[in-house]
Design a protein around this motif. Structure first.
Motif, PDB file in Angstrom:
ATOM      1  N   LYS A  43       0.812  -1.210   0.000  1.00 24.79           N
ATOM      2  CA  LYS A  43       0.000   0.000   0.000  1.00 24.79           C
ATOM      3  C   LYS A  43       0.853   1.270   0.000  1.00 24.79           C
ATOM      4  CE  LYS A  43      -4.101  -2.148   1.620  1.00 24.79           C
ATOM      5  NZ  LYS A  43      -4.796  -2.353   0.398  1.00 24.79           N
ATOM      6  N   ASP A  44       2.136   1.151   0.302  1.00 27.81           N
ATOM      7  CA  ASP A  44       3.034   2.309   0.298  1.00 27.81           C
ATOM      8  C   ASP A  44       3.467   2.728  -1.102  1.00 27.81           C
ATOM      9  OD1 ASP A  44       2.998   2.536   3.036  1.00 27.81           O
ATOM     10  OD2 ASP A  44       4.892   1.479   3.354  1.00 27.81           O
ATOM     11  N   PHE A  45       3.239   1.870  -2.087  1.00 24.80           N
ATOM     12  CA  PHE A  45       3.759   2.148  -3.421  1.00 24.80           C
ATOM     13  C   PHE A  45       2.682   2.703  -4.337  1.00 24.80           C
ATOM     14  CE2 PHE A  45       6.840  -0.669  -1.575  1.00 24.80           C
ATOM     15  CZ  PHE A  45       8.028  -0.068  -1.960  1.00 24.80           C
ATOM     16  N   LYS A  46       2.959   3.852  -4.881  1.00 27.21           N
ATOM     17  CA  LYS A  46       2.012   4.521  -5.784  1.00 27.21           C
ATOM     18  C   LYS A  46       1.954   3.774  -7.116  1.00 27.21           C
ATOM     19  CE  LYS A  46       2.653   9.140  -3.879  1.00 27.21           C
ATOM     20  NZ  LYS A  46       1.728   8.921  -2.842  1.00 27.21           N
ATOM     21  N   GLY A  47       0.790   3.829  -7.725  1.00 24.38           N
ATOM     22  CA  GLY A  47       0.613   3.199  -9.024  1.00 24.38           C
ATOM     23  C   GLY A  47       0.081   1.792  -8.963  1.00 24.38           C
ATOM     24  N   VAL A  48       0.078   1.190  -7.764  1.00 29.40           N
ATOM     25  CA  VAL A  48      -0.437  -0.169  -7.599  1.00 29.40           C
ATOM     26  C   VAL A  48      -1.905  -0.075  -7.203  1.00 29.40           C
ATOM     27  CG1 VAL A  48      -0.260  -2.340  -6.321  1.00 29.40           C
ATOM     28  CG2 VAL A  48       1.816  -1.072  -6.924  1.00 29.40           C
ATOM     29  N   ARG A  49      -2.770  -0.489  -8.105  1.00 31.63           N
ATOM     30  CA  ARG A  49      -4.208  -0.438  -7.823  1.00 31.63           C
ATOM     31  C   ARG A  49      -4.669  -1.680  -7.073  1.00 31.63           C
ATOM     32  NH1 ARG A  49      -8.723   2.097 -11.235  1.00 31.63           N
ATOM     33  NH2 ARG A  49     -10.528   1.400 -10.089  1.00 31.63           N
ATOM     34  N   GLN A  50      -4.075  -2.809  -7.392  1.00 33.86           N
ATOM     35  CA  GLN A  50      -4.462  -4.083  -6.794  1.00 33.86           C
ATOM     36  C   GLN A  50      -3.242  -4.993  -6.847  1.00 33.86           C
ATOM     37  OE1 GLN A  50      -7.320  -6.132  -9.189  1.00 33.86           O
ATOM     38  NE2 GLN A  50      -7.997  -7.465  -7.537  1.00 33.86           N
ATOM     39  N   ILE A 104       4.272 -12.002  -7.255  1.00 34.34           N
ATOM     40  CA  ILE A 104       3.392 -10.893  -6.925  1.00 34.34           C
ATOM     41  C   ILE A 104       2.823 -10.337  -8.223  1.00 34.34           C
ATOM     42  CG2 ILE A 104       3.184  -8.634  -5.840  1.00 34.34           C
ATOM     43  CD1 ILE A 104       5.504  -9.465  -4.020  1.00 34.34           C
ATOM     44  N   LYS A 105       1.515 -10.434  -8.348  1.00 30.79           N
ATOM     45  CA  LYS A 105       0.826  -9.892  -9.515  1.00 30.79           C
ATOM     46  C   LYS A 105       0.342  -8.492  -9.152  1.00 30.79           C
ATOM     47  CE  LYS A 105      -0.605 -14.275 -11.463  1.00 30.79           C
ATOM     48  NZ  LYS A 105      -1.722 -15.005 -12.095  1.00 30.79           N
ATOM     49  N   LEU A 106       0.651  -7.553 -10.001  1.00 29.17           N
ATOM     50  CA  LEU A 106       0.289  -6.161  -9.757  1.00 29.17           C
ATOM     51  C   LEU A 106      -0.648  -5.671 -10.846  1.00 29.17           C
ATOM     52  CD1 LEU A 106       3.841  -4.735  -8.963  1.00 29.17           C
ATOM     53  CD2 LEU A 106       2.106  -5.469  -7.329  1.00 29.17           C
ATOM     54  N   ARG A 107      -1.689  -4.974 -10.441  1.00 28.51           N
ATOM     55  CA  ARG A 107      -2.568  -4.282 -11.383  1.00 28.51           C
ATOM     56  C   ARG A 107      -2.249  -2.804 -11.283  1.00 28.51           C
ATOM     57  NH1 ARG A 107      -8.967  -3.358 -10.776  1.00 28.51           N
ATOM     58  NH2 ARG A 107      -9.276  -2.160 -12.681  1.00 28.51           N
ATOM     59  N   LYS A 108      -1.914  -2.202 -12.406  1.00 33.38           N
ATOM     60  CA  LYS A 108      -1.537  -0.787 -12.434  1.00 33.38           C
ATOM     61  C   LYS A 108      -2.760   0.113 -12.322  1.00 33.38           C
ATOM     62  CE  LYS A 108       0.495  -0.834 -16.453  1.00 33.38           C
ATOM     63  NZ  LYS A 108       1.321  -0.418 -17.604  1.00 33.38           N
ATOM     64  N   GLU A 109      -2.522   1.327 -11.868  1.00 34.28           N
ATOM     65  CA  GLU A 109      -3.574   2.340 -11.786  1.00 34.28           C
ATOM     66  C   GLU A 109      -4.185   2.610 -13.146  1.00 34.28           C
ATOM     67  OE1 GLU A 109      -5.227   4.146  -9.550  1.00 34.28           O
ATOM     68  OE2 GLU A 109      -4.222   3.259  -7.851  1.00 34.28           O
ATOM     69  N   ASN A 110      -3.317   2.734 -14.168  1.00 32.64           N
ATOM     70  CA  ASN A 110      -3.801   3.007 -15.523  1.00 32.64           C
ATOM     71  C   ASN A 110      -2.735   2.585 -16.524  1.00 32.64           C
ATOM     72  OD1 ASN A 110      -1.952   5.284 -15.914  1.00 32.64           O
ATOM     73  ND2 ASN A 110      -3.291   6.358 -14.463  1.00 32.64           N
ATOM     74  N   ASP A 111      -3.019   2.757 -17.786  1.00 25.36           N
ATOM     75  CA  ASP A 111      -2.111   2.315 -18.853  1.00 25.36           C
ATOM     76  C   ASP A 111      -0.749   3.000 -18.829  1.00 25.36           C
ATOM     77  OD1 ASP A 111      -3.995   0.561 -19.809  1.00 25.36           O
ATOM     78  OD2 ASP A 111      -4.730   1.910 -21.359  1.00 25.36           O
ATOM     79  N   THR A 112      -0.692   4.198 -18.328  1.00 28.06           N
ATOM     80  CA  THR A 112       0.565   4.950 -18.362  1.00 28.06           C
ATOM     81  C   THR A 112       1.380   4.814 -17.074  1.00 28.06           C
ATOM     82  OG1 THR A 112      -0.511   6.968 -17.573  1.00 28.06           O
ATOM     83  CG2 THR A 112      -0.383   6.640 -19.970  1.00 28.06           C
ATOM     84  N   THR A 113       0.834   4.147 -16.091  1.00 24.02           N
ATOM     85  CA  THR A 113       1.530   3.988 -14.815  1.00 24.02           C
ATOM     86  C   THR A 113       2.773   3.112 -14.976  1.00 24.02           C
ATOM     87  OG1 THR A 113      -0.539   4.163 -13.573  1.00 24.02           O
ATOM     88  CG2 THR A 113       1.298   3.137 -12.443  1.00 24.02           C
ATOM     89  N   GLN A 114       3.876   3.572 -14.397  1.00 23.53           N
ATOM     90  CA  GLN A 114       5.111   2.794 -14.350  1.00 23.53           C
ATOM     91  C   GLN A 114       5.325   2.347 -12.906  1.00 23.53           C
ATOM     92  OE1 GLN A 114       7.081   2.031 -17.069  1.00 23.53           O
ATOM     93  NE2 GLN A 114       5.391   2.944 -18.203  1.00 23.53           N
ATOM     94  N   ILE A 115       5.642   1.076 -12.712  1.00 18.73           N
ATOM     95  CA  ILE A 115       5.881   0.556 -11.365  1.00 18.73           C
ATOM     96  C   ILE A 115       7.304   0.019 -11.308  1.00 18.73           C
ATOM     97  CG2 ILE A 115       5.207  -1.152  -9.636  1.00 18.73           C
ATOM     98  CD1 ILE A 115       2.376  -1.066 -10.825  1.00 18.73           C
ATOM     99  N   ASP A 116       8.083   0.543 -10.373  1.00 16.92           N
ATOM    100  CA  ASP A 116       9.438   0.064 -10.134  1.00 16.92           C
ATOM    101  C   ASP A 116       9.353  -1.036  -9.079  1.00 16.92           C
ATOM    102  OD1 ASP A 116      12.136  -0.356  -9.759  1.00 16.92           O
ATOM    103  OD2 ASP A 116      12.554   1.673  -9.022  1.00 16.92           O
ATOM    104  N   THR A 117       9.603  -2.277  -9.479  1.00 17.27           N
ATOM    105  CA  THR A 117       9.432  -3.411  -8.559  1.00 17.27           C
ATOM    106  C   THR A 117      10.620  -3.612  -7.619  1.00 17.27           C
ATOM    107  OG1 THR A 117      10.288  -4.959 -10.218  1.00 17.27           O
ATOM    108  CG2 THR A 117       7.889  -4.625 -10.138  1.00 17.27           C
ATOM    109  N   GLU A 118      11.769  -3.043  -7.937  1.00 14.74           N
ATOM    110  CA  GLU A 118      12.950  -3.264  -7.100  1.00 14.74           C
ATOM    111  C   GLU A 118      12.753  -2.794  -5.655  1.00 14.74           C
ATOM    112  OE1 GLU A 118      17.685  -2.252  -7.049  1.00 14.74           O
ATOM    113  OE2 GLU A 118      16.648  -2.326  -8.978  1.00 14.74           O
ATOM    114  N   PRO A 119      12.239  -1.579  -5.413  1.00 17.50           N
ATOM    115  CA  PRO A 119      12.036  -1.180  -4.021  1.00 17.50           C
ATOM    116  C   PRO A 119      10.967  -2.020  -3.314  1.00 17.50           C
ATOM    117  CG  PRO A 119      11.479   0.640  -5.518  1.00 17.50           C
ATOM    118  CD  PRO A 119      11.979  -0.493  -6.340  1.00 17.50           C
TER     119      PRO A 119
END
Length: 105
Positions: free
Chosen positions: A31-38, A51-66
């Motif tokens: 929940k601390d990471f922005k851009g993760v909707r689910q 870990i399966k991540l659903r992005k906020e939207n099509d343009t969202t970039q998620i950095d999985t390393e942190p």
């Protein structure tokens, strides 16, 4: 006198060293990471997490390393963490929106 106490064990993740960690520990991290909707955490082996991540939207970039770094602080550096990122709703076969699936043998 209580002879036994039963509860949900399905929400307990297992570290590579065999220690049990409640899945809420990871949920709070996510929940601390922005851009993760689910998200959905899948553990089929004590040494691995998917870990399966659903992005906020099509343009969202998620950095999985942190995300992986924070999870390893809780579950141990030896844990192998992989990610799948999509825009789709993450449901299991029962059509539930649970965030943890465990099938450790």
């Amino acid at each position: 006198i209580i002879k036994s106490l039963e509860g949900r064990t399905s929400d307990m993740l297992v570290t590579p060293l065999g220690k049990k960690v409640h899945s809420l520990s990871i949920a709070y991290i996510m929940k601390d990471f922005k851009g993760v909707r689910q998200f959905k955490i899948i553990q089929e082996d004590k040494n691995k997490l998917l870990i399966k991540l659903r992005k906020e939207n099509d343009t969202t970039q998620i950095d999985t390393e942190p995300i992986a770094d924070r999870i390893k602080q809780v579950m141990g550096e030896a844990l192998d963490i992989s990610f799948e990122i999509s825009n789709e709703v993450l449901q299991d076969n029962s059509r539930k929106l649970s965030y943890v699936t465990l099938s450790i043998k």
